[in-house]
Enzyme design. Structure first.
Site, short mmCIF file in Angstrom:
data_model
loop_
_atom_site.label_atom_id
_atom_site.label_comp_id
_atom_site.label_asym_id
_atom_site.label_seq_id
_atom_site.Cartn_x
_atom_site.Cartn_y
_atom_site.Cartn_z
N LYS A 1 0.85 -1.18 0.00
CA LYS A 1 0.00 0.00 0.00
C LYS A 1 0.90 1.24 0.00
O LYS A 1 1.96 1.25 0.63
CB LYS A 1 -0.87 -0.04 1.25
N SER B 1 -9.38 1.80 2.22
CA SER B 1 -8.37 2.58 1.58
C SER B 1 -7.28 1.74 0.90
O SER B 1 -6.51 2.29 0.12
CB SER B 1 -7.70 3.50 2.60
N SER C 1 -10.23 -0.80 6.02
CA SER C 1 -9.41 -0.48 4.84
C SER C 1 -8.66 -1.66 4.24
O SER C 1 -8.17 -1.56 3.12
CB SER C 1 -8.43 0.64 5.17
#
Lengths: 530, 530
Positions: A126, A201, A225
């Site tokens: 990420k 996210s 997320s």
């Protein structure tokens, strides 16, 4: 003269394009009429047959075995995944392939030395994790071109264990929404159906793994997320308890989490056992030796008890009604478990609204000013999904309110502890959301299904179940009032949500992450019919 | 008409006296000319020879073995300790002896059933823990005659393991000072030398254990409240890491701890192995099943490594110079360890003042208003030692200051983690204070020696070394300026501090409590010459 945010974004995107070698360039126009892009990597001709085999037919555990016994070199594995990273927001192929070669060389030079646990494994990251020479923008223009100088603590450890990083994946501006859209890199689409969100996210992780541009990646989760993108993209995801996996040296969007609900890092993968392996490697590495925020909880090598498992089933959160495909998923899972001799207990959650108020309180303690500050630094506008959460308009809290919050949170955790132990649960199953991946920017603040488990600090995993089926007809079954009915109507039927994955969430008890990991593998085998 | 605080206190003290059976009444006037009271229990004639044997010649582990093999009945053990509880602030002998009889009866009725781990063990409790029918005043008049209705979570578990509670022990008003003085029960004296403080806040535990009115008790510690009384009274004490031992259902003086530095519960005892046993029983009981604030850290049955131990030695905190007897204790210990093949590394701490500012910040986040509120409820005055800490005059903090504090605290913990691991320490030895037990109400806010380890969340144990000796002449060796010299001069020589114990503090790494417990037993054996 300062550069406009638009210029920074345009330059950043051009830089990324320039890093893709001509042989790996995709003629995107050829696929613009499609909504399901999952097969593009195989069809497009960029990969050789062997590369298609490498990226399609193995999970992380399987690939590790192939590299360990020498069937695949690290270089060819890493190269294959580099060729497939259409959805990554930042790429560093040259470094990855160089590292792969050096792992192969070291191994050839010393065949006796034991290989590290993740020898040669390509892992996507990420955007918030740091890799030297690469940005960690977390979706803000102001952090573009601010190259990291060292690895996050978790990344350092994964490297020592033989991992190879090759790309970073897209996120929302602020990290605080379920739509991975930002002004730096744009929006991440859902490869199952491009009219739907990829979630957030860790949306880039979810989408990349669905396309097998990665077989395992690291995301983070403070309200869903990891689980929301795993759900939207039909991958496996594992949100650990707080204080087990290091977040140190990662870029954070605000600083609220140090008092309230803590963010956690965890894996997304193509199969459950890959997530379990990552958790095992992390806990065995005793990361508390590098990060004093972590708890000293060991990986113990426990096994399942010699009795039928007892699983609570929660149909909904008592606020938003699951749409027909999500209801069907829970029902089918419940039946399969029942047939396999698992004891299934229907459970209803109480106080969900009150508990969610605590979670929002936690996110907004300091007035969430850091998000606005980060936008103001470059003059970039707020993206639509951030505006919809309402997060940045919340007032700052005083110390007495904060202390009241901590006491109320413990009260909520006590309620769940008592529920859990009074039923003797091995795990609890609940949808990760009341809907499959919704249309772009429609998720808003519907995060109780996942966020509850952050408030409780219970680990929770996502496993895919099936897809929206032609039989999932829309109905008027919303049970919880006007607001619920409004969201429920967004499910306009199977055609609009074609190919959207359905998944379930499996929840374990606080800090019993190892136990949850083995329970998930067991339940997954029953549900997938393996 | 409301009752004055003086009337409440007088009545409370009279109630206590009335509970002591005539045969156990002590003619205190006979001993008023003495400053050392340690031998009074044996001399006074209250105990039979067998009772003197029971209370003098066994530690908790030894007594458990005697009761387990039937050499002593639980009743006679419990009765002997009841006869000795001259320093307890609240007593419940009838209930204790009744419970002892019932344990003996149950055992006689079923000789096959395995005995619980603490079968028959008398355990004293700091006043803050709750026992039904007994007050938990924490030294405030407003909580007198507010009888508890159920046991604290820790007490419940200890009872299930066979413990017998028979008394509660004295504390300071607020629990936040090192002098166990309050308006409800008065002041607890140091039985080694009645002109010196018994320490606090678990002062009653320290004094009672020194007189062998208890062989093991439970205290709490947020800045030294287990270790300071263990030090003042020359007993063993063990302050665990936060989140291991339940504080749930205990009366707290304020609520600050839920965000900042957390209080912890832990044992004091006549020998190190008794503290280790309590920690083992607590961790094996998986108290997280009853208290969701706890970490899931198991007792693992680890053993010492097969190599010489490496121990850091810290002479002082860089702010207050240890007095001659305390310097001698560290020096003697250092030599003994060296001679026994232990690797001893001299270490200097840095940033102590800055770190202590964080600790005080933590204690005063909410303006410490609850202390004042509790005093105002009854109109009782603030006791002298509370006034001296300056705690209640501190201003309330805002959320940004609180968040800055949490970040600064992690910074401090990172510094200590790096120091610890870069030296490869097994433990660290440091005085628990720059002085032996000082005169009454002189301790003030000198808590860096113990409080640092609360800020860091490192477990820390106290072991006794020796006593003030005639050779410990006062000198002018204060190194750290005017304030230091002022305190240093309080050590006026061996006559004024006759019989005051010297001890050392042994510190372990965060959440490595089990390892610290076994290291302490090993070092103790070397230091005591066993």
């Amino acid at each position: 003269m300062s550069t406009s945010w638009q210029e920074i974004a345009a330059k950043k995107q051009a830089q990324r394009e320039a890093l893709i070698p001509p042989k790996w360039r995709l003629d995107a126009s050829k696929y613009q009429s499609r909504s399901n892009l999952l097969n593009v990597p195989v069809e497009c001709g960029i990969l050789s047959g062997r590369q298609v085999d490498i990226t399609s037919n193995y999970d992380a555990v399987g690939l590790l075995a192939q590299m360990r016994d020498g069937s695949f070199s690290v270089e060819e594995v890493v190269t294959a995944f580099c060729g497939l990273r259409h959805l990554a927001n930042q790429i560093f192929f040259d470094e990855a392939i160089e590292r792969a070669r050096s792992l192969d060389r070291e191994r050839a030079a010393d065949s006796i030395k034991p290989l590290p646990k993740l020898f040669g494994l390509p892992i996507s990251l990420k955007d918030s994790f740091k890799v030297p020479g690469v940005d960690a923008t977390i979706g803000f223009i102001c952090f573009a071109n601010d190259k990291s100088t060292k690895h996050s603590v978790l990344c350092d450890m994964l490297l020592e264990q033989g991992a190879v990083f090759y790309c970073k994946t897209n996120i929302p501006q602020t990290l605080m929404t379920a739509d991975s859209d930002n002004n730096v890199f744009g929006r991440c689409l859902n490869p199952h159906n491009t009219s739907l969100t990829a979630g957030g996210s860790s949306g880039g992780e979810g989408a990349l793994i669905a396309m097998r541009g990665s077989i395992v990646g690291i995301g983070t989760d403070i309200a869903g997320s990891i689980r929301i993108p795993a759900h939207c993209n039909g991958t496996y995801g594992f949100k650990p308890s707080a204080g087990l996996v290091s977040l140190m040296g990662k870029r954070a969007p605000g600083r609220t989490g140090l008092v309230g609900v803590a963010p956690v890092a965890g894996p997304l993968a193509t199969f459950a056992r890959a997530n379990a392996l990552i958790m095992q490697v992390v806990l065995e590495a005793e990361l508390w030796r590098r990060d004093s925020m972590l708890n000293h909880i060991p990986w113990r090598g426990i096994t399942l008890p010699d009795r039928p498992l007892k699983i609570g089933i929660v149909e909904d959160d008592g606020q938003t009604t699951p749409t027909p495909p999500m209801r069907r998923a829970i029902q089918e899972v419940s039946e399969k478990l029942n047939n396999a001799g698992v004891e299934v207990v229907p459970l209803k959650l109480t106080h969900v609204k009150q508990d969610m108020d605590l979670l929002w309180f936690s996110f907004s303690m300091d007035g969430a000013k850091d998000y606005i500050n980060s936008m103001e630094r470059s003059g970039e506008p707020m993206v639509n999904s951030v505006r919809k959460t309402g997060l940045v308009a919340m007032p700052e809290k005083n110390i007495h309110e904060v202390l009241d919050f901590t006491i109320a949170r413990i009260g909520a955790q006590e309620r769940y502890r008592e529920m859990w132990l009074s039923h003797g649960l091995d795990a609890l199953i609940m949808p990760p959301a009341p809907f499959t991946a919704p249309k772009i920017d429609m998720w808003g603040g519907i995060i109780a299904y996942t966020g509850l488990w952050n408030l409780m600090d219970y680990p929770a995993a996502i496993i895919p179940v099936s897809k929206v089926s032609p039989n999932d007809k829309p109905d008027g079954a919303a049970k919880y009032g006007e607001e619920d009915a409004k969201f429920y109507k967004e499910y306009t039927g199977p055609d609009d949500y074609e190919d959207a994955p359905t998944t379930i969430q499996i929840v374990g008890m606080k800090q019993e992450d190892e136990y949850l990991a083995i329970v998930v593998e067991k339940l997954d085998a029953i549900i997938q019919g393996w």
